[in-house]
Scaffold this active site. Sequence first.
Site, mmCIF file in Angstrom:
data_model
loop_
_atom_site.group_PDB
_atom_site.id
_atom_site.type_symbol
_atom_site.label_atom_id
_atom_site.label_comp_id
_atom_site.label_asym_id
_atom_site.label_seq_id
_atom_site.Cartn_x
_atom_site.Cartn_y
_atom_site.Cartn_z
ATOM 1 N N PRO B 108 -2.559 -2.621 -6.904
ATOM 2 C CG PRO B 108 -3.121 -0.802 -8.265
ATOM 3 C CD PRO B 108 -3.519 -2.200 -7.950
ATOM 4 C CE LYS B 109 -5.546 3.527 -4.940
ATOM 5 N NZ LYS B 109 -6.644 4.468 -4.680
ATOM 6 C CG ASN B 110 -1.178 -5.596 -0.807
ATOM 7 O OD1 ASN B 110 0.020 -5.619 -0.493
ATOM 8 N ND2 ASN B 110 -2.004 -6.554 -0.448
#
Lengths: 409, 327
Positions: B108-110
């Site tokens: 989720p942090k891309n």
Amino acid sequence: SSTSTPPHYACPSSTGTQTCGSYEFRFAVTSLDPLVLVIDGGPLSFRAHCPLLREQHYQYLKKGLRHLSDAYECLDASRPWLCYWILHSLELLEEPVPAAVASDVCQFLARCQSSTGGFAGGPGQHAHLAPTYAAVNALCILGTDEAYGVIDREKLLDFLYSVKQPDGSFVMHVGGEVDVRSAYCAASVASLTNIITPTLFEGTHNWILSCQNWEGGLGGVPGLEAHGGYTFCGTAALVILGKENMLDLKALLRWVTSRQMRYEGGFQGRCNKLVDGCYSFWQAGLLPLLHRALFKDGDRTLSLSSWMFERQALQEYLLLCCQNPGGGLLDKPGKSRDFYHTCYCLSGLSIAQHFGNKDLHHELVLGKEENRLAPTHPVYNICPEKVARAIQHFHQLPVPAHTRSNSKT
Amino acid sequence: QIDDFNLMWDSPDRKEWADLEPVPQDDGPNPVVKIAYSERFRDVYDYFRALLKHDEKSERALALTAEAIELNAANYTVWHYRRVLLQALEKDLRVEMKYITAIIEDQPKNYQVWHHRRMVVEWLSDPSEELQFTAEILSQDAKNYHAWQHRQWVIQEYKLWAGELEYVEELLEEDVRNNSAWNQRHFVISRTTTYSPPEVLEREVQYTIRQIKKAPHNESAWNYLKGILQPTGLSSYAGLLEQVEGLQGSCCSPYLLGFLVDYYEEALETNGGKYNLTETLNKALGLCDLLAQDQDTIRREYWRYVARTLQSQYDSGETSPPLTEQQ
């Protein structure tokens, strides 16, 4: 309550109702004795002994410049970044790069350059503003004619036009996302290589200004939460464009100074989040920019000896909490080292150590003289001499003509 | 769920690829920052480069992009190519939504995964799952910057403002220190009713003061209070000073004191004749001193600067400020 010497480590960090239950949120250094820092159970006396592990960092960087483990597969589209993070760390440590290595870096970055202009994350990939920023910075650090000569300025200008949007913003790559990083990357490379045309940054400063929010900092795009990385990018871009005084500087100053953590000494990226060593640069690096902006505005109440943050506390956080004993720096204790954190922790350490410019310079080096790093330029984050040399070199060349025929839009 | 898409590379016999000559990466004779790729990584990308070289638009190419993404979801060149293929092959974008949902859950942090999702939503002109999806991601990490960015984009683009203030309130109920939620509150109100209607401002001020009473050392709430009042003026809100001074007993904090500094500074600036300039200046300077020396020492340099600035702007010469140290 404290008096003259701020006892950053004297009190536990719990305040009021603890609603956020994760272990991470409870991180803080705690001690009952203001002279003793306790990390992971083992006491260290910090006022006497906080060495920068120069030799270990040097070996880590030297190796990484050549070889990286498969853990770095996730950065296979960011290899110019790896060059920049490592070269900048080495220049801060004042470690020379052998001519052969420098030449190899030049040739590698030349392979990362796209035939349509700009640099990509690796050979054969598409151009992207972030590796473009990193590649140009890396080449300017090397500062040889070979390095400067790698950059195809005409194509670079074409690339910048190809990612420019009608509202003044830039996408990070063709078909990619918009956020304020892109404006900084574009402004940085364009100003260093002298390719700024009258229309290139039309509307850009207004778009960046619209990213400043109710908190005083800047978000990635208008409407988003104020964040250290994006605030740095937006502010530095405005400085390059000469429009930094259009920001609400007082609100920004209040926001960024509030991001320094009273117990840890380091900076958080956003309000009510955790400290992270990399914000030592993104956040603390704003203070030199604001100092200059306020001075330009006519402010004569500015300090003549210090940036407006607690420089000693930041150095303590970095030296005591952010060094890996085997070399490399990191976010906070318990995290792994990496080249990104090595670069930005060292950059932040340099910002904290050096106040002023070459004419007026006040150093505050915590620990031994050997802890002293080279100064860094707060806009570009490469050494100031390298900025000057690059600008001098490229200003001898004419700004390329950008015609509609080679425009991608 | 991601594994459903990665069937091709399990097969050791790559007859399907025999016609394609893999293209090794051109790192040059003396590489730098050379990554020790695993055999699988190298293989997949050698074939990816071959596809790119031939501009191949096929099912196997699409399948290979999934493999390449799994190995490095930050490779924006692969994502771009995948989008080209999705359009050229006229793929079912509903299936793509399922795919990108799984990828984002995993990473989720891309940046690339969120941008890809946005593209698919735009192609489908269907934002109907986005509020639920971002809420799901935020339930795992209530401050995920990409999730908030995507959510704000969806709301603004498709005018899905209804219910958002209620959602924000739920999040603040769970964690009143969630600065992202406070930001979202400001986002919604400033772009719907705005803070201009007096009943809105009143409601917001009272809401915020209630939250301050619950958690006095919550910087977000104090920043929000200042943020919503500053445009029209802290000193133009009736009874504010009294309300805040009233909190000093039970809810004192460096943020409360900082708020008072802001209040007095603004009073000096507007100088509506309501205030005794000297008295107000001395109060402000006194607070700056208290903050610099005792209550907020980490910001000592800043509070001293504020004091000097006030001094220089408003001191008629009659005041004797207790500035103890030089610039």
